[in-house]
Scaffold this motif. Structure first.
Motif, mmCIF file in Angstrom:
data_model
loop_
_atom_site.group_PDB
_atom_site.id
_atom_site.type_symbol
_atom_site.label_atom_id
_atom_site.label_comp_id
_atom_site.label_asym_id
_atom_site.label_seq_id
_atom_site.Cartn_x
_atom_site.Cartn_y
_atom_site.Cartn_z
ATOM 1 N N SER E 52 0.842 -1.197 0.000
ATOM 2 C CA SER E 52 0.000 0.000 0.000
ATOM 3 C C SER E 52 0.874 1.243 0.000
ATOM 4 C CB SER E 52 -0.875 -0.009 1.269
ATOM 5 O OG SER E 52 -1.342 1.302 1.560
ATOM 6 N N THR E 53 0.489 2.223 -0.804
ATOM 7 C CA THR E 53 1.100 3.552 -0.736
ATOM 8 C C THR E 53 -0.049 4.552 -0.632
ATOM 9 O OG1 THR E 53 2.917 2.795 -2.157
ATOM 10 C CG2 THR E 53 2.671 5.169 -1.892
ATOM 11 N N GLY E 54 0.076 5.473 0.295
ATOM 12 C CA GLY E 54 -0.985 6.463 0.463
ATOM 13 C C GLY E 54 -2.290 5.863 0.947
ATOM 14 N N GLY E 55 -2.226 4.713 1.565
ATOM 15 C CA GLY E 55 -3.422 4.119 2.139
ATOM 16 C C GLY E 55 -4.236 3.262 1.179
ATOM 17 N N VAL E 56 -3.696 3.036 -0.030
ATOM 18 C CA VAL E 56 -4.419 2.249 -1.037
ATOM 19 C C VAL E 56 -3.529 1.111 -1.536
ATOM 20 C CG1 VAL E 56 -5.619 2.323 -3.267
ATOM 21 C CG2 VAL E 56 -5.637 4.342 -1.761
ATOM 22 N N LEU E 57 -4.068 -0.105 -1.512
ATOM 23 C CA LEU E 57 -3.328 -1.255 -2.040
ATOM 24 C C LEU E 57 -3.096 -1.070 -3.537
ATOM 25 C CD1 LEU E 57 -5.384 -4.138 -0.346
ATOM 26 C CD2 LEU E 57 -3.181 -3.209 0.415
ATOM 27 N N TRP E 58 -1.951 -1.520 -4.011
ATOM 28 C CA TRP E 58 -1.659 -1.392 -5.453
ATOM 29 C C TRP E 58 -2.596 -2.244 -6.302
ATOM 30 C CZ3 TRP E 58 1.308 2.171 -7.883
ATOM 31 C CH2 TRP E 58 2.050 3.004 -7.039
ATOM 32 N N MET F 1 7.106 8.906 4.664
ATOM 33 C CA MET F 1 8.296 8.104 4.567
ATOM 34 C C MET F 1 8.355 6.977 5.586
ATOM 35 S SD MET F 1 11.881 9.633 3.888
ATOM 36 C CE MET F 1 11.302 10.821 5.062
ATOM 37 N N PRO F 2 7.514 7.078 6.623
ATOM 38 C CA PRO F 2 7.516 5.885 7.479
ATOM 39 C C PRO F 2 7.107 4.670 6.670
ATOM 40 C CG PRO F 2 5.660 7.324 8.016
ATOM 41 C CD PRO F 2 6.541 8.071 7.082
ATOM 42 N N THR F 3 7.754 3.552 6.970
ATOM 43 C CA THR F 3 7.467 2.307 6.264
ATOM 44 C C THR F 3 7.026 1.264 7.286
ATOM 45 O OG1 THR F 3 9.143 2.858 4.608
ATOM 46 C CG2 THR F 3 8.457 0.557 4.720
ATOM 47 N N TYR F 4 5.879 0.676 7.028
ATOM 48 C CA TYR F 4 5.309 -0.325 7.936
ATOM 49 C C TYR F 4 5.407 -1.711 7.299
ATOM 50 C CZ TYR F 4 3.169 3.626 10.405
ATOM 51 O OH TYR F 4 2.975 4.786 11.110
ATOM 52 N N ILE F 24 -4.271 2.476 9.053
ATOM 53 C CA ILE F 24 -2.913 2.687 9.558
ATOM 54 C C ILE F 24 -2.305 3.934 8.911
ATOM 55 C CG2 ILE F 24 -0.549 1.757 9.470
ATOM 56 C CD1 ILE F 24 -1.758 -0.944 10.152
ATOM 57 N N THR F 25 -2.574 4.138 7.643
ATOM 58 C CA THR F 25 -2.059 5.339 6.981
ATOM 59 C C THR F 25 -2.658 6.597 7.620
ATOM 60 O OG1 THR F 25 -1.821 4.098 4.924
ATOM 61 C CG2 THR F 25 -1.841 6.508 4.743
ATOM 62 N N ARG F 26 -3.946 6.555 7.900
ATOM 63 C CA ARG F 26 -4.612 7.693 8.528
ATOM 64 C C ARG F 26 -4.014 7.986 9.914
ATOM 65 N NH1 ARG F 26 -8.047 8.285 12.102
ATOM 66 N NH2 ARG F 26 -8.628 6.087 12.315
ATOM 67 N N VAL F 27 -3.847 6.944 10.706
ATOM 68 C CA VAL F 27 -3.284 7.093 12.049
ATOM 69 C C VAL F 27 -1.845 7.605 11.983
ATOM 70 C CG1 VAL F 27 -2.396 5.705 13.968
ATOM 71 C CG2 VAL F 27 -4.770 5.413 13.200
ATOM 72 N N SER F 28 -1.087 7.084 11.033
ATOM 73 C CA SER F 28 0.316 7.478 10.904
ATOM 74 C C SER F 28 0.445 8.964 10.604
ATOM 75 C CB SER F 28 0.977 6.652 9.790
ATOM 76 O OG SER F 28 2.337 6.993 9.657
ATOM 77 N N VAL F 29 -0.370 9.450 9.669
ATOM 78 C CA VAL F 29 -0.324 10.866 9.302
ATOM 79 C C VAL F 29 -0.783 11.741 10.473
ATOM 80 C CG1 VAL F 29 -1.389 12.600 7.806
ATOM 81 C CG2 VAL F 29 -0.554 10.442 6.829
ATOM 82 N N GLU F 30 -1.791 11.256 11.161
ATOM 83 C CA GLU F 30 -2.345 12.001 12.300
ATOM 84 C C GLU F 30 -1.306 12.177 13.418
ATOM 85 O OE1 GLU F 30 -6.382 10.558 13.247
ATOM 86 O OE2 GLU F 30 -5.702 10.613 15.341
ATOM 87 N N VAL F 31 -0.537 11.132 13.691
ATOM 88 C CA VAL F 31 0.391 11.161 14.821
ATOM 89 C C VAL F 31 1.774 11.683 14.418
ATOM 90 C CG1 VAL F 31 1.539 9.794 16.607
ATOM 91 C CG2 VAL F 31 -0.828 9.252 15.942
ATOM 92 N N SER F 38 3.406 9.422 1.443
ATOM 93 C CA SER F 38 4.739 9.017 1.888
ATOM 94 C C SER F 38 4.698 7.795 2.818
ATOM 95 C CB SER F 38 5.429 10.174 2.607
ATOM 96 O OG SER F 38 4.787 10.428 3.834
ATOM 97 N N VAL F 39 3.510 7.274 3.058
ATOM 98 C CA VAL F 39 3.380 6.099 3.940
ATOM 99 C C VAL F 39 3.296 4.824 3.097
ATOM 100 C CG1 VAL F 39 2.024 4.973 5.735
ATOM 101 C CG2 VAL F 39 2.153 7.476 5.663
ATOM 102 N N ASP F 40 4.278 3.960 3.250
ATOM 103 C CA ASP F 40 4.258 2.659 2.582
ATOM 104 C C ASP F 40 3.994 1.569 3.606
ATOM 105 O OD1 ASP F 40 5.090 2.333 -0.425
ATOM 106 O OD2 ASP F 40 6.231 4.046 0.334
#
Lengths: 62, 62, 62, 62, 62, 62
Positions: E52-58, F1-4, F24-31, F38-40
């Motif tokens: 996933s990038t940006g919260g969306v699965l590829w 850029m955080p990578t999970y 998880i992307t939403r929570v990551s950006v929020e915190v 940039s969240v993978d």
């Protein structure tokens, strides 16, 4: 039992880490089920000289 | 050629690490075959503020 | 709480995996302390076309 | 989008890291396609007391 | 002894993998020194439904 | 850029994965701040024969 590894740039506060792991654990249990106690999260604080995007270390960016 | 990664809470002594890698290498060769020289083990010492179980960092537990 | 990741070439039997995780858990508890229940081990079976040593994939070796 | 993790013994200079990530990014784009900006590389500097080959920590070798 | 892990979207050919590991090994030895035989590279082919990038699965992108 | 990286037992549906990465992307950006782009997040579906807790593979539990 899901295990999360988070790699992020160094410099985050303990408060941010506390909030992040609490929220991710909550979301994980909500979506995948299971008990909170079975969710492990490991954080890696990455130094800017150890992360490159586009071929350039983040320590070299101005 | 098997490669082992061990994540453990920081604070273990060199003596513990020496014994652990010797034993794991021995067990690996015994069960999987191959030569000891082909067994690599990498240890990560994790800080208590970077490991969460059940949504709580280990640094926050009393 | 120690977490082990083992990367090994694909093709090992369930019997080998069963013995390996039992032995590593035993060794881990013996050296590091803690309860067996807190030891997690994750195995990755790596395909020969996905492992290179010396610049050559293992699938290309005769 | 390919993501590289490099584990290497501690002690490399920033100049070596800069050159390494530039070259790996170039090679990655050349072989796999895509844009340099989509290539992330994370380096882990491993302490000699945390890497074992053949059952012996590198800190114990003379 | 440096160990490389490469995570990339599934679908690359053996020819691409062969070229990639040969080039990375060459670059690694050139920049860090050491012997080619001491460079290990492990590739993970990631399914589009698992990245996933940006919260969306590829797998969900058109 | 955080990578999970998320390791979880195989068998989760695409719907669960879609929801999990979005949350998880939403929570990551929020915190942590930053942009969602940039969240993978990379998921590994682990087979029951490849995960052990307490020295026993999950495929061996009844």
């Amino acid at each position: 039992m899901p295990t999360y590894h988070i790699e992020m740039m160094e410099g985050r506060t303990i408060e941010q880490k506390k909030k992040l792991v609490a929220e991710i654990t909550r979301v994980s249990v909500e979506v995948l089920g299971g008990l909170p106690e079975s969710v492990d999260i490991l954080i890696t604080d990455v130094k800017r000289e150890n992360w490159s995007t586009g071929g350039v270390l983040w320590s070299e960016r101005s």
